[in-house]
Design a protein around this motif. Structure first.
Motif: not given
Length: 135
Positions: A24, A61, A74-76
């Motif tokens: 990541r 996640t 991805s955190d977006d």
């Protein structure tokens, strides 16, 4: 008492997930996951499937795939939406080909086929919904 063995797919999923977390925010392509996990390609595929089926929801996640970056967490939310839209477009394409390539010709040949008429009626609604989700 001996501990029960975990299913292999769960083990593969743990290895793939750990490799993706370590990479990541970058992603890893299948060949890179093979190298990182020391699993066979088929085992990596099972691991990714296990993440999609179970681990992503358990760990909150979402896993996505891009041609450029490979598999990644991805955190977006914009990345999630774009991935979801691509998946819906793929499903829409397959469904459309099923209707136009199989069901429509069948109905043209046998217009009174009750099952085919039902299938087309139901799938037309699904098709419209998928079309909206891809926008």
């Amino acid at each position: 008492m001996p501990r029960a063995a975990r299913p292999l797919a769960e083990h593969y999923g743990d290895l793939v997930r750990a490799s993706l977390i370590e990479a990541r925010p970058a992603g890893l392509h299948t060949r890179q996951l093979v190298a990182a996990t020391r699993l066979k390609k088929s085992q990596v595929v099972l691991g990714v499937r296990q993440i999609r089926d179970v681990a992503a929801a358990e760990h909150l996640t979402p896993i996505i795939y891009t041609r450029k970056d490979g598999y990644l967490f991805s955190d977006d939310p914009a990345d999630w939406i774009e991935y979801e839209k691509r998946q819906f477009r793929e499903i829409l394409g397959r469904l459309t080909r099923m209707i136009t390539g199989t069901l429509d010709p069948r109905l043209a040949r046998y217009p009174d086929d009750e099952w085919a008429r039902l299938a087309v009626a139901q799938l037309t609604g699904v098709r419209a919904t998928l079309a909206q989700l891809t926008k």
